[in-house]
Design an enzyme around this catalytic site. Structure first.
Site, PDB file in Angstrom:
ATOM      1  CB  SER A   1       0.410  -1.861  -3.594  1.00  0.00           C
ATOM      2  OG  SER A   1      -0.497  -1.753  -4.669  1.00  0.00           O
TER       3      SER A   1
ATOM      4  CE1 TYR B   1       3.810   1.079  -7.091  1.00  0.00           C
ATOM      5  CE2 TYR B   1       1.916  -0.380  -7.118  1.00  0.00           C
ATOM      6  CZ  TYR B   1       2.613   0.669  -6.554  1.00  0.00           C
ATOM      7  OH  TYR B   1       2.119   1.305  -5.439  1.00  0.00           O
TER       8      TYR B   1
END
Length: 299
Positions: free
Chosen positions: A139, A152
Site C-alpha cells: 500500500s 495498517y
C-alpha cells in the site's frame, strides 16, 4: 518478459471482495485457473460462479497457519501445480492509537502481516516446484506514514520488508517475489474508512494526488500486467513510483503537517471517541463476524 497466464494456476487470498475479487476476475479473463481463498464462503461461491475459467474456492482464515497449509496442499491436489500466489487478504482500522480497540488493532497486524507470512510459508513449496511468483499486496501506507492508521501502516510496512527479504532468499531457486502498491482505491475498505468524519476530512486535505480515490478497475489491470511480467514492484497508480525516491523525507514532512492537523481536529476526535471501534468496511465486518463465531462465550 511477459508470460501468458493461459492455463496458469493463481491462488488469491482475500478473494471474496475488493481487490481480490476483481483481480480473480481479470486473471480468469486472461485464461488463468483460479484458487479463491477467503473468509466468506457465500461470496467466494458467487465469485467462482462469475469466472469463465476453471476455478475452486476454499474457506480459510489466513491467520490460521495449519488451515492455510491444508488449503495449499488441496490447491496442488486440485490443479496439479501453483504458478502464482497473491497475498491480498487485509483489514484496516482507523483512529488515534490510544483510542483504538486493542483486539481490532492486533487483528490488523495478524491478518495483514502474519497472514501474509502464513500464505508464503504454505505456498512456497509449490512455488519452488513451479519456479513461480509470489505477489504481496502492500500500500501507499508502506511508503509513507499516515496518522490515524497506525496498525495498517505498521502491517503494510512489515509485509513490504518481508517480501523484499524473501525475494533475496528464494530468487536463486527460480521464485520471483513482487510487491504491489496501491493508493486510496475504491473498495469496501476505503469507503468504510470514509465513514469516519475525521479520517475523511484528513484525507481530503492531503495534497493532490494523494487525496483522490482511484477507480478499482485500472488499478487491478496494472496488477494483472505486473503478474504477467513477474514484476518486483507494481504501482497501481503511476505517481506512486515517484514517491520511492523521496520516501526518506516523508516521515519528517508528514510529522510536521500532522501535528497541526491533529490539533485542529482534537475536539472532533474527543467527541467521537466512544463510537470509534472495530475494523472498517464490509470486509472488516465480515472478519469480525467470522471471529465472533470462533470465540466461545460464557454460558
Amino acid at each position: 518478459m511477459r508470460r501468458s497466464l493461459q492455463g496458469q494456476v493463481v491462488a488469491v487470498t482475500g478473494a471474496a471482495r475488493g481487490v481480490g475479487r476483481q483481480l480473480a476476475c481479470r486473471l480468469a479473463a486472461r485464461g488463468a485457473r483460479i484458487a479463491l481463498i477467503g473468509l466468506e464462503p457465500e461470496e467466494l461461491r458467487r465469485v467462482s460462479d462469475e469466472l469463465a475459467t476453471e476455478c475452486a474456492y476454499w474457506h480459510a482464515d489466513v491467520t490460521d497457519a495449519e488451515a492455510l497449509g491444508r488449503v495449499a496442499r488441496e490447491v496442488v491436489e486440485r490443479f496439479g501445480t501453483v504458478d502464482a500466489v497473491v497475498a491480498n487478504a487485509g483489514v484496516a482500522q482507523g483512529g488515534p492509537f490510544l483510542d483504538c480497540d486493542v483486539r481490532s488493532f492486533d487483528r490488523v497486524l495478524q491478518v495483514n502481516l502474519l497472514g501474509s507470512v502464513n500464505t508464503a510459508r504454505a505456498f512456497l513449496p509449490a512455488l519452488l516446484d513451479s519456479r513461480g511468483y509470489l505477489l504481496q499486496i502492500a500500500s501507499l501506507a508502506a511508503i509513507t506514514p499516515a496518522p490515524m492508521m497506525t496498525a495498517y501502516c505498521a502491517s503494510k510496512s512489515g509485509v513490504e520488508a518481508f517480501a523484499h527479504c524473501l525475494r533475496g532468499e528464494v530468487g536463486h531457486q527460480g521464485v520471483e517475489v513482487g510487491v504491489a502498491y496501491l493508493s486510496w482505491t475504491d473498495t469496501d475498505m476505503v469507503r468504510g474508512a470514509d465513514e469516519d468524519d475525521v479520517l475523511r476530512e484528513l484525507r481530503r486535505r492531503l495534497p493532490w494526488p494523494a487525496n483522490r480515490t482511484y477507480p478499482l478497475g485500472p488499478a487491478v489491470e496494472r496488477l494483472v500486467r505486473g503478474i504477467e511480467h513477474r514484476s518486483a514492484h507494481i504501482y497501481a497508480q503511476r505517481w506512486l513510483r515517484g514517491l520511492q525516491g523521496i520516501r526518506g523525507y516523508l516521515p519528517g514532512l508528514i510529522g510536521t503537517g500532522a501535528r497541526r492537523e491533529m490539533r485542529r481536529f482534537e475536539p472532533q476526535l474527543a467527541a467521537g471517541r466512544e463510537n470509534r471501534a472495530g475494523l472498517v468496511g464490509a470486509g472488516g465486518a465480515a472478519d469480525e463476524k467470522a471471529q465472533a463465531r470462533q470465540i466461545p462465550t460464557d454460558s
